[in-house]
Design a protein around this motif. Structure first.
Motif, PDB file in Angstrom:
ATOM      1  N   TYR A   1       0.971  -1.314  -0.040  1.00  6.48           N
ATOM      2  CA  TYR A   1       0.017   0.073  -0.180  1.00  6.48           C
ATOM      3  C   TYR A   1       0.946   1.293   0.061  1.00  6.48           C
ATOM      4  O   TYR A   1       0.711   1.993   0.953  1.00  6.48           O
ATOM      5  CB  TYR A   1      -0.861  -0.051   1.325  1.00  6.48           C
ATOM      6  CG  TYR A   1      -1.905   1.014   1.267  1.00  6.48           C
ATOM      7  CD1 TYR A   1      -3.106   1.020   0.446  1.00  6.48           C
ATOM      8  CD2 TYR A   1      -1.823   2.011   1.959  1.00  6.48           C
ATOM      9  CE1 TYR A   1      -4.200   2.008   0.405  1.00  6.48           C
ATOM     10  CE2 TYR A   1      -2.824   3.219   1.873  1.00  6.48           C
ATOM     11  CZ  TYR A   1      -3.822   2.926   1.351  1.00  6.48           C
ATOM     12  OH  TYR A   1      -4.991   4.069   1.360  1.00  6.48           O
ATOM     13  N   CYS A   2       1.647   1.279  -1.013  1.00  2.00           N
ATOM     14  CA  CYS A   2       2.828   2.416  -0.992  1.00  2.00           C
ATOM     15  C   CYS A   2       2.473   3.578  -2.201  1.00  2.00           C
ATOM     16  O   CYS A   2       3.468   4.448  -2.477  1.00  2.00           O
ATOM     17  CB  CYS A   2       4.083   1.635  -1.384  1.00  2.00           C
ATOM     18  SG  CYS A   2       4.504   0.691  -0.009  1.00  2.00           S
ATOM     19  N   GLY A   3       1.436   3.563  -2.675  1.00  2.00           N
ATOM     20  CA  GLY A   3       1.139   4.682  -3.904  1.00  2.00           C
ATOM     21  C   GLY A   3       1.096   5.895  -3.429  1.00  2.00           C
ATOM     22  O   GLY A   3       1.965   6.911  -3.844  1.00  2.00           O
ATOM     23  N   THR A   4       0.582   6.386  -2.258  1.00  2.00           N
ATOM     24  CA  THR A   4       1.043   7.616  -1.687  1.00  2.00           C
ATOM     25  C   THR A   4       2.125   8.072  -1.383  1.00  2.00           C
ATOM     26  O   THR A   4       2.899   9.253  -1.792  1.00  2.00           O
ATOM     27  CB  THR A   4      -0.157   7.836  -0.328  1.00  2.00           C
ATOM     28  OG1 THR A   4      -1.394   7.549  -0.652  1.00  2.00           O
ATOM     29  CG2 THR A   4      -0.002   9.107   0.062  1.00  2.00           C
ATOM     30  N   ILE A   5       3.081   7.145  -0.663  1.00  2.00           N
ATOM     31  CA  ILE A   5       4.278   7.642  -0.255  1.00  2.00           C
ATOM     32  C   ILE A   5       5.007   7.681  -1.721  1.00  2.00           C
ATOM     33  O   ILE A   5       6.145   8.366  -1.678  1.00  2.00           O
ATOM     34  CB  ILE A   5       4.967   6.662   0.940  1.00  2.00           C
ATOM     35  CG1 ILE A   5       5.966   7.346   1.413  1.00  2.00           C
ATOM     36  CG2 ILE A   5       5.232   5.385   0.157  1.00  2.00           C
ATOM     37  CD1 ILE A   5       6.503   6.856   2.371  1.00  2.00           C
ATOM     38  N   MET A   6       4.834   6.919  -2.558  1.00  2.00           N
ATOM     39  CA  MET A   6       5.740   6.844  -3.846  1.00  2.00           C
ATOM     40  C   MET A   6       5.559   7.913  -4.348  1.00  2.00           C
ATOM     41  O   MET A   6       6.473   8.712  -5.100  1.00  2.00           O
ATOM     42  CB  MET A   6       5.554   5.512  -4.586  1.00  2.00           C
ATOM     43  CG  MET A   6       6.185   4.234  -4.102  1.00  2.00           C
ATOM     44  SD  MET A   6       7.731   4.346  -3.711  1.00  2.00           S
ATOM     45  CE  MET A   6       8.415   4.320  -5.248  1.00  2.00           C
ATOM     46  N   ARG A   7       4.398   8.677  -4.468  1.00  2.00           N
ATOM     47  CA  ARG A   7       4.088  10.226  -5.103  1.00  2.00           C
ATOM     48  C   ARG A   7       4.730  10.995  -4.395  1.00  2.00           C
ATOM     49  O   ARG A   7       5.183  11.995  -4.976  1.00  2.00           O
ATOM     50  CB  ARG A   7       2.485  10.058  -5.267  1.00  2.00           C
ATOM     51  CG  ARG A   7       1.701   9.540  -6.268  1.00  2.00           C
ATOM     52  CD  ARG A   7       0.439   9.938  -6.320  1.00  2.00           C
ATOM     53  NE  ARG A   7      -0.548   9.350  -5.095  1.00  2.00           N
ATOM     54  CZ  ARG A   7      -1.140   8.333  -4.912  1.00  2.00           C
ATOM     55  NH1 ARG A   7      -1.044   7.483  -5.849  1.00  2.00           N
ATOM     56  NH2 ARG A   7      -1.980   8.334  -4.011  1.00  2.00           N
ATOM     57  N   LEU A   8       4.826  10.914  -3.281  1.00  4.02           N
ATOM     58  CA  LEU A   8       5.759  11.954  -2.272  1.00  4.02           C
ATOM     59  C   LEU A   8       7.027  11.940  -2.708  1.00  4.02           C
ATOM     60  O   LEU A   8       7.714  12.750  -2.774  1.00  4.02           O
ATOM     61  CB  LEU A   8       5.459  11.661  -0.570  1.00  4.02           C
ATOM     62  CG  LEU A   8       5.918  12.490   0.255  1.00  4.02           C
ATOM     63  CD1 LEU A   8       5.364  12.280   1.672  1.00  4.02           C
ATOM     64  CD2 LEU A   8       7.570  12.399   0.529  1.00  4.02           C
ATOM     65  N   ILE A   9       7.719  10.626  -2.840  1.00  2.74           N
ATOM     66  CA  ILE A   9       9.007  10.483  -3.110  1.00  2.74           C
ATOM     67  C   ILE A   9       9.432  11.032  -4.517  1.00  2.74           C
ATOM     68  O   ILE A   9      10.385  11.778  -4.584  1.00  2.74           O
ATOM     69  CB  ILE A   9       9.398   8.895  -3.125  1.00  2.74           C
ATOM     70  CG1 ILE A   9       9.370   8.439  -1.802  1.00  2.74           C
ATOM     71  CG2 ILE A   9      10.776   8.609  -3.766  1.00  2.74           C
ATOM     72  CD1 ILE A   9      10.477   8.952  -0.772  1.00  2.74           C
ATOM     73  N   ARG A  10       8.382  10.597  -5.503  1.00  3.20           N
ATOM     74  CA  ARG A  10       8.660  11.349  -6.748  1.00  3.20           C
ATOM     75  C   ARG A  10       8.688  12.515  -6.811  1.00  3.20           C
ATOM     76  O   ARG A  10       9.447  13.326  -7.495  1.00  3.20           O
ATOM     77  CB  ARG A  10       7.587  10.834  -7.773  1.00  3.20           C
ATOM     78  CG  ARG A  10       7.630  11.001  -9.274  1.00  3.20           C
ATOM     79  CD  ARG A  10       6.320  10.796  -9.986  1.00  3.20           C
ATOM     80  NE  ARG A  10       5.444  11.715  -9.578  1.00  3.20           N
ATOM     81  CZ  ARG A  10       3.944  11.273  -9.630  1.00  3.20           C
ATOM     82  NH1 ARG A  10       3.535  10.065 -10.018  1.00  3.20           N
ATOM     83  NH2 ARG A  10       3.142  12.323  -9.121  1.00  3.20           N
ATOM     84  N   GLU A  11       7.506  13.352  -6.067  1.00  2.00           N
ATOM     85  CA  GLU A  11       7.558  14.758  -6.078  1.00  2.00           C
ATOM     86  C   GLU A  11       8.754  15.230  -5.471  1.00  2.00           C
ATOM     87  O   GLU A  11       9.181  16.346  -5.988  1.00  2.00           O
ATOM     88  CB  GLU A  11       6.414  15.194  -5.410  1.00  2.00           C
ATOM     89  CG  GLU A  11       4.976  15.010  -6.059  1.00  2.00           C
ATOM     90  CD  GLU A  11       3.697  14.845  -5.382  1.00  2.00           C
ATOM     91  OE1 GLU A  11       3.784  15.543  -4.173  1.00  2.00           O
ATOM     92  OE2 GLU A  11       2.691  14.699  -5.787  1.00  2.00           O
TER      93      GLU A  11
END
Length: 351
Positions: free
Chosen positions: A26-36
């Protein structure tokens, strides 16, 4: 070139990471944070099919790349079943003691995007009611989540959109103290991720280039054993950045960068580990070299997956791992400094 890290940047990012739920799977949100975050520093992050992120950094010389991995996924749980009385039976994600999450606040994340708070309890949660409440063996069969909703039946719970397969994240309870200590769940491995970004921010700010190309991998399945099982083909050596274990006969403290010589998967590369020790000495960093008897890393997964690489393991010392963890700013900063020193050096000679 002396490494001048931006401590405020690293700690601010760590706080945001800790506050973002990311149980394995369930890492979609944190991966968007990492990408940004990567984009704000001027880097581009690509995704692998299973959701890992990869940032490529050009090196001063061409040739085989240095890989650096850190994992964003954390321990957590998943709804196994809705019980007749309206509580939730759950199954573990990752390896932890059930006693370490008893009485913890949590959030249930539904498939349609809703979130409900609750508390992890045993099914005999009161010593005023149950004679064996103290002695009850803490295992999955006796644990449940009490929802903060007016539910009295399985039908009530299902009406909320909650069902088997929904993810459960634990309240990190992060506290960043004025004396530099940081206590929170999930410092494994969000402290490592913050250290990696601290190094990237330094590279960008100082317009410094690594000696060789870098491939930074942020993995999403480390806690279940296959985070970095696949690596880009041009990586010849991998630095896994993960928490350093503390306790028993280990010498690491919460103030040190830990260099692991061997874990349950076997010894790490001799030349790389030796180079890390030499650089820690040269840079005046507080470090410890240890053997972890009950530990595996993204480097372990990569080697088991067939990668033809050398690998080493380092990271900030974390007390009470997979429970209520604690580290110190110094350990994170020294980890970032050691990474920066390593990537600026030519390849370690293989012996």
């Amino acid at each position: 070139m002396a490494i001048q890290l931006n401590e405020d940047y690293i700690i601010r990012l760590l706080k945001r990471l800790l506050e973002t739920p990311s149980p394995t799977g369930y890492c979609g949100t944190i991966m968007r944070l990492i990408r940004e975050e990567a984009e704000q520093l001027g880097f581009t992050m690509a995704y692998t099919p299973k959701g890992n992120g990869i940032i490529a950094v050009e090196g001063a010389d061409q040739g085989p790349a240095i890989g650096i991995s850190a994992h964003v996924d954390t321990l957590g749980a998943m709804v196994r079943a809705v019980k007749p009385g309206g509580t939730l039976r759950f199954t573990l994600i990752g390896g932890y003691m059930l006693g370490s999450v008893e009485n913890e606040y949590c959030v249930v994340h539904t498939r349609d995007g809703r979130a409900y708070t609750g508390t992890v309890l045993t099914n005999k949660p009161s010593v005023h009611v149950f004679t064996d409440a103290r002695d009850l063996k803490r295992e999955e069969a006796v644990m449940e989540v009490r929802l903060d909703e007016p539910v009295k039946s399985a039908a009530d719970v299902k009406a909320l959109g909650i069902g088997a397969g929904d993810f459960i994240s634990f309240d990190p309870r992060a506290q960043l103290l004025a004396n530099g200590l940081i206590k929170s769940r999930h410092l494994d491995d969000k402290a490592g991720v913050a250290a990696v970004f601290g190094m990237l921010e330094w590279l960008k700010r100082e317009k410094a280039q690594p000696a060789r190309p870098l491939r930074i991998l942020f993995s999403t399945y480390e806690e279940v054993g296959h985070g970095a099982a696949w690596l880009p083909a041009d990586i010849s050596e991998l630095l896994a950045v993960d928490m350093g274990a503390i306790g028993d006969d280990l010498s690491c403290t919460e103030y040190d960068v830990s260099i692991c010589a061997k874990d349950s998967s076997g010894p790490y590369d001799y030349a790389m580990t030796t180079r890390l020790i030499e650089l820690a000495e040269r840079e005046g960093l507080s470090y410890a070299v240890d053997v972890y008897p009950h530990y595996g890393s993204d480097a372990s997964a990569s080697l088991r997956g067939g990668s033809n690489i050398r690998a080493a393991l380092l990271g900030p010392g974390v007390h009470a791992s997979h429970a209520m963890e604690r580290t110190h700013r110094q350990a994170i900063l020294h980890t970032a400094s050691l990474l920066g020193a390593y990537v600026r050096e030519p390849a370690a000679a293989y012996e």
